[in-house]
Design a protein around this motif. Structure first.
Motif, PDB file in Angstrom:
ATOM      1  N   LEU A 170      11.548   1.548  -7.361  1.00  0.00           N
ATOM      2  CA  LEU A 170      12.762   0.831  -7.709  1.00  0.00           C
ATOM      3  C   LEU A 170      13.481   0.621  -6.249  1.00  0.00           C
ATOM      4  O   LEU A 170      14.388   1.444  -6.004  1.00  0.00           O
ATOM      5  CB  LEU A 170      13.534   1.798  -8.783  1.00  0.00           C
ATOM      6  N   ASP A 171      13.158  -0.363  -5.641  1.00  0.00           N
ATOM      7  CA  ASP A 171      13.919  -0.543  -4.310  1.00  0.00           C
ATOM      8  C   ASP A 171      14.722  -1.775  -4.461  1.00  0.00           C
ATOM      9  O   ASP A 171      14.886  -2.485  -5.347  1.00  0.00           O
ATOM     10  CB  ASP A 171      12.648  -1.222  -3.389  1.00  0.00           C
ATOM     11  N   ALA A 172      15.740  -1.835  -3.521  1.00  0.00           N
ATOM     12  CA  ALA A 172      16.785  -2.787  -3.649  1.00  0.00           C
ATOM     13  C   ALA A 172      16.457  -4.193  -3.717  1.00  0.00           C
ATOM     14  O   ALA A 172      15.376  -4.732  -3.023  1.00  0.00           O
ATOM     15  CB  ALA A 172      17.802  -2.735  -2.262  1.00  0.00           C
ATOM     16  N   VAL A 175       9.487   6.864 -11.852  1.00  0.00           N
ATOM     17  CA  VAL A 175      10.028   6.157 -11.186  1.00  0.00           C
ATOM     18  C   VAL A 175      10.239   6.644  -9.384  1.00  0.00           C
ATOM     19  O   VAL A 175      10.007   7.791  -9.087  1.00  0.00           O
ATOM     20  CB  VAL A 175      11.579   6.074 -11.354  1.00  0.00           C
ATOM     21  N   LYS A 176       9.837   5.776  -8.621  1.00  0.00           N
ATOM     22  CA  LYS A 176      10.148   6.272  -7.187  1.00  0.00           C
ATOM     23  C   LYS A 176      11.265   5.372  -6.417  1.00  0.00           C
ATOM     24  O   LYS A 176      11.378   4.365  -6.454  1.00  0.00           O
ATOM     25  CB  LYS A 176       8.770   6.096  -6.500  1.00  0.00           C
ATOM     26  N   LEU A 177      12.045   6.276  -5.670  1.00  0.00           N
ATOM     27  CA  LEU A 177      13.209   5.865  -4.865  1.00  0.00           C
ATOM     28  C   LEU A 177      12.759   5.934  -3.433  1.00  0.00           C
ATOM     29  O   LEU A 177      11.940   7.000  -3.167  1.00  0.00           O
ATOM     30  CB  LEU A 177      14.277   6.366  -5.363  1.00  0.00           C
ATOM     31  N   MET A 213      11.378  10.965  -4.745  1.00  0.00           N
ATOM     32  CA  MET A 213      11.876  10.470  -3.548  1.00  0.00           C
ATOM     33  C   MET A 213      11.004  10.192  -2.324  1.00  0.00           C
ATOM     34  O   MET A 213      10.431  11.190  -1.983  1.00  0.00           O
ATOM     35  CB  MET A 213      13.007  11.409  -3.262  1.00  0.00           C
ATOM     36  N   ASP A 214      10.734   9.013  -2.171  1.00  0.00           N
ATOM     37  CA  ASP A 214       9.853   8.577  -1.258  1.00  0.00           C
ATOM     38  C   ASP A 214      10.647   8.569   0.182  1.00  0.00           C
ATOM     39  O   ASP A 214      11.017   7.670   0.846  1.00  0.00           O
ATOM     40  CB  ASP A 214       9.253   7.088  -1.222  1.00  0.00           C
ATOM     41  N   CYS A 215      10.803  10.260   0.834  1.00  0.00           N
ATOM     42  CA  CYS A 215      11.568  10.448   1.923  1.00  0.00           C
ATOM     43  C   CYS A 215      10.631  10.438   3.149  1.00  0.00           C
ATOM     44  O   CYS A 215      11.225  10.603   4.162  1.00  0.00           O
ATOM     45  CB  CYS A 215      12.487  11.289   1.840  1.00  0.00           C
ATOM     46  N   TYR A 246      -3.124   8.020   3.910  1.00  0.00           N
ATOM     47  CA  TYR A 246      -3.181   6.624   4.529  1.00  0.00           C
ATOM     48  C   TYR A 246      -2.594   5.619   4.037  1.00  0.00           C
ATOM     49  O   TYR A 246      -2.417   5.167   2.598  1.00  0.00           O
ATOM     50  CB  TYR A 246      -4.782   6.333   4.390  1.00  0.00           C
ATOM     51  N   MET A 247      -1.587   5.224   4.862  1.00  0.00           N
ATOM     52  CA  MET A 247      -0.555   4.256   4.276  1.00  0.00           C
ATOM     53  C   MET A 247      -1.149   2.850   3.787  1.00  0.00           C
ATOM     54  O   MET A 247      -2.266   2.637   4.323  1.00  0.00           O
ATOM     55  CB  MET A 247       0.720   4.088   5.241  1.00  0.00           C
ATOM     56  N   SER A 248      -0.252   2.016   3.139  1.00  0.00           N
ATOM     57  CA  SER A 248      -0.717   0.861   2.612  1.00  0.00           C
ATOM     58  C   SER A 248      -0.500  -0.246   3.601  1.00  0.00           C
ATOM     59  O   SER A 248      -1.354  -1.679   3.414  1.00  0.00           O
ATOM     60  CB  SER A 248       0.051   0.649   1.368  1.00  0.00           C
ATOM     61  N   HIS A 249       0.317  -0.275   4.615  1.00  0.00           N
ATOM     62  CA  HIS A 249       0.578  -1.409   5.432  1.00  0.00           C
ATOM     63  C   HIS A 249      -0.522  -1.715   6.393  1.00  0.00           C
ATOM     64  O   HIS A 249      -1.285  -0.835   6.749  1.00  0.00           O
ATOM     65  CB  HIS A 249       1.916  -0.983   6.213  1.00  0.00           C
ATOM     66  N   THR A 297       2.222  -7.262  -4.346  1.00  0.00           N
ATOM     67  CA  THR A 297       2.848  -8.004  -3.061  1.00  0.00           C
ATOM     68  C   THR A 297       2.263  -7.864  -1.582  1.00  0.00           C
ATOM     69  O   THR A 297       2.039  -8.694  -0.923  1.00  0.00           O
ATOM     70  CB  THR A 297       4.395  -7.723  -2.805  1.00  0.00           C
ATOM     71  N   GLN A 298       1.728  -6.561  -1.458  1.00  0.00           N
ATOM     72  CA  GLN A 298       0.971  -6.133  -0.100  1.00  0.00           C
ATOM     73  C   GLN A 298      -0.302  -6.656  -0.485  1.00  0.00           C
ATOM     74  O   GLN A 298      -1.329  -6.427   0.708  1.00  0.00           O
ATOM     75  CB  GLN A 298       1.200  -4.658  -0.017  1.00  0.00           C
ATOM     76  N   GLY A 299      -0.822  -7.147  -1.511  1.00  0.00           N
ATOM     77  CA  GLY A 299      -2.142  -7.609  -1.673  1.00  0.00           C
ATOM     78  C   GLY A 299      -3.466  -6.688  -2.314  1.00  0.00           C
ATOM     79  O   GLY A 299      -4.552  -6.994  -2.615  1.00  0.00           O
ATOM     80  N   ILE A 320       4.231   0.481  -7.770  1.00  0.00           N
ATOM     81  CA  ILE A 320       4.441  -0.968  -7.578  1.00  0.00           C
ATOM     82  C   ILE A 320       5.953  -1.369  -7.621  1.00  0.00           C
ATOM     83  O   ILE A 320       6.748  -0.870  -8.450  1.00  0.00           O
ATOM     84  CB  ILE A 320       3.583  -1.669  -9.063  1.00  0.00           C
ATOM     85  N   GLY A 321       6.129  -2.076  -6.507  1.00  0.00           N
ATOM     86  CA  GLY A 321       7.746  -2.567  -6.292  1.00  0.00           C
ATOM     87  C   GLY A 321       7.830  -3.881  -6.716  1.00  0.00           C
ATOM     88  O   GLY A 321       8.134  -4.328  -7.749  1.00  0.00           O
ATOM     89  N   ARG A 322       8.026  -4.596  -5.516  1.00  0.00           N
ATOM     90  CA  ARG A 322       8.348  -6.248  -5.644  1.00  0.00           C
ATOM     91  C   ARG A 322       7.832  -6.768  -6.621  1.00  0.00           C
ATOM     92  O   ARG A 322       8.050  -7.814  -7.196  1.00  0.00           O
ATOM     93  CB  ARG A 322       8.276  -6.643  -4.167  1.00  0.00           C
ATOM     94  N   ALA A 323       6.345  -6.815  -6.928  1.00  0.00           N
ATOM     95  CA  ALA A 323       5.491  -7.406  -7.967  1.00  0.00           C
ATOM     96  C   ALA A 323       6.278  -7.447  -9.176  1.00  0.00           C
ATOM     97  O   ALA A 323       5.952  -8.284 -10.137  1.00  0.00           O
ATOM     98  CB  ALA A 323       4.305  -7.281  -7.789  1.00  0.00           C
TER      99      ALA A 323
HETATM  100  P1  XMP Z   1       5.829  -3.007  -2.861  1.00  0.00           P
HETATM  101  O1  XMP Z   1       6.989  -3.939  -3.103  1.00  0.00           O
HETATM  102  O2  XMP Z   1       5.163  -3.505  -1.902  1.00  0.00           O
HETATM  103  O3  XMP Z   1       6.605  -1.515  -2.684  1.00  0.00           O
HETATM  104  O4  XMP Z   1       5.135  -2.886  -4.281  1.00  0.00           O
HETATM  105  C1  XMP Z   1       5.701  -0.590  -2.166  1.00  0.00           C
HETATM  106  C2  XMP Z   1       6.616   0.861  -2.412  1.00  0.00           C
HETATM  107  O5  XMP Z   1       5.934   2.057  -1.848  1.00  0.00           O
HETATM  108  C3  XMP Z   1       6.411   2.387  -0.740  1.00  0.00           C
HETATM  109  N1  XMP Z   1       5.170   2.443   0.117  1.00  0.00           N
HETATM  110  C4  XMP Z   1       4.675   3.603   0.581  1.00  0.00           C
HETATM  111  N2  XMP Z   1       5.273   4.748   0.437  1.00  0.00           N
HETATM  112  N3  XMP Z   1       3.199   5.498   1.421  1.00  0.00           N
HETATM  113  C5  XMP Z   1       4.339   5.613   0.966  1.00  0.00           C
HETATM  114  O6  XMP Z   1       4.718   7.109   0.546  1.00  0.00           O
HETATM  115  C6  XMP Z   1       2.801   4.276   1.576  1.00  0.00           C
HETATM  116  O7  XMP Z   1       1.575   3.947   2.303  1.00  0.00           O
HETATM  117  C7  XMP Z   1       3.443   3.329   1.431  1.00  0.00           C
HETATM  118  N4  XMP Z   1       3.355   2.135   1.123  1.00  0.00           N
HETATM  119  C8  XMP Z   1       4.423   1.520   0.523  1.00  0.00           C
HETATM  120  C9  XMP Z   1       7.406   1.417  -0.249  1.00  0.00           C
HETATM  121  O8  XMP Z   1       8.298   2.215   0.659  1.00  0.00           O
HETATM  122  C10 XMP Z   1       7.941   0.649  -1.374  1.00  0.00           C
HETATM  123  O9  XMP Z   1       9.094   1.466  -1.917  1.00  0.00           O
END
Ligand code: XMP
Length: 251
Positions: free
Chosen positions: A22-24, A50-52, A82-84, A139-142, A209-211, A227-230
């Motif tokens: 649940l992002d802005a 829910v993840k903030l 809390m995704d801090c 392993y992050m998603s970006h 959104t990220q594929g 899942i956020g933006r989608a």
């Molecule tokens: P979208 O809009 O791309 O949002 O569906 C993804 C949400 O997840 C967070 N995010 C991550 N959090 N490790 C994390 O802990 C990751 O690799 C990662 N990739 C995305 C992002 O901040 C958003 O809230």
């Protein structure tokens, strides 16, 4: 009840493994809180948690708006993460975790790069004391994830390994409640799942959104998808959440 179990029960009860990020939503900056609550109330039947992150925390504040979202999520029987990405020295990390747990969060995310002693140990101690969870980044998603998490490094015993393999091993030995592996890298999910099996559930962001593809991520071993933006930016968040929930259930 331990966070891991809380999530399992929520998943079972809701028949969904979708964690809503649940992002802005950019068009709602003047009424972020009410817009966020509106989305939550629409999609709650299709999600299990829910993840903030700081997108809402910074403008709304931990003592004010964020508590409203946590309370509403709990009222809807949804755990809140809390995704801090906690990433500092142990003393500071403990204070950060205390603040989030005091505010009502059920789990926090943390970065294993800082290590255990005087790093994440105090966070795990604080979480254990309160029956809350710690989810580690593996392993992050970006796109640039491999520049950090994919590096080949020497582990503490001098053995060459990819960084994310070492982090997956730490998730296991530290007793983490979850491990984040990007849904954009199903081959990494598969590899990490071989290490974690059913001990530490994999959370996969990056779907939509990220594929990342929801079915591929789940069949590779993801237990939960984030899942956020989608969903949040969709013209019809409820229909989008339902579509993802249905897709997660069909083989
Ligand atoms: P979208 O809009 O791309 O949002 O569906 C993804 C949400 O997840 C967070 N995010 C991550 N959090 N490790 C994390 O802990 C990751 O690799 C990662 N990739 C995305 C992002 O901040 C958003 O809230």
């Amino acid at each position: 009840m331990r966070f891991k179990q809380l999530m399992e029960e929520s998943k079972e009860r809701k028949q969904s493994n979708i964690v809503l990020a649940l992002d802005a939503v950019p068009s709602t900056t003047n009424n972020l809180l009410s817009a966020s609550l509106k989305i939550l109330r629409k999609v709650h039947p299709y999600i299990c948690a829910v993840k903030l992150n700081r997108q809402l925390l910074l403008p709304l504040g931990l003592q004010r708006g964020i508590r409203g979202i946590i309370e509403e999520s709990h009222r809807l029987d949804l755990p809140v993460i809390m995704d801090c990405k906690i990433n500092d020295i142990g003393y500071t990390n403990r204070v950060i975790a205390e603040n989030y747990f005091d505010a009502g969060f059920d789990a926090v995310t943390a970065n294993p790069f800082v290590g255990w002693e005087d790093g994440l140990k105090p966070v795990f101690e604080e979480a254990k004391r309160r029956n809350r969870g710690v989810i580690l980044l593996v392993y992050m998603s970006h796109k640039a994830s491999r520049e950090g998490y994919g590096q080949i490094v020497y582990d503490e015993h001098g053995k060459k390994k990819p960084q994310y393999v070492i982090f997956a091993e730490k998730a296991l030995s530290w007793g983490a409640d979850g491990a984040v592996v990007g849904g954009t890298y199903p081959e990494k999910i598969r590899e990490v799942y071989e290490i974690l099996r059913d001990e530490v559930p994999i959370y996969s962001p990056g779907i939509g959104t990220q594929g990342g593809d929801i079915k591929t991520a789940i069949s590779a071993g993801a237990e939960y998808v984030i899942i956020g933006r989608a969903i949040t930016l969709s013209e019809n968040p409820e229909a989008a959440a339902k579509k993802f929930r249905d897709a997660s259930q069909t083989p």
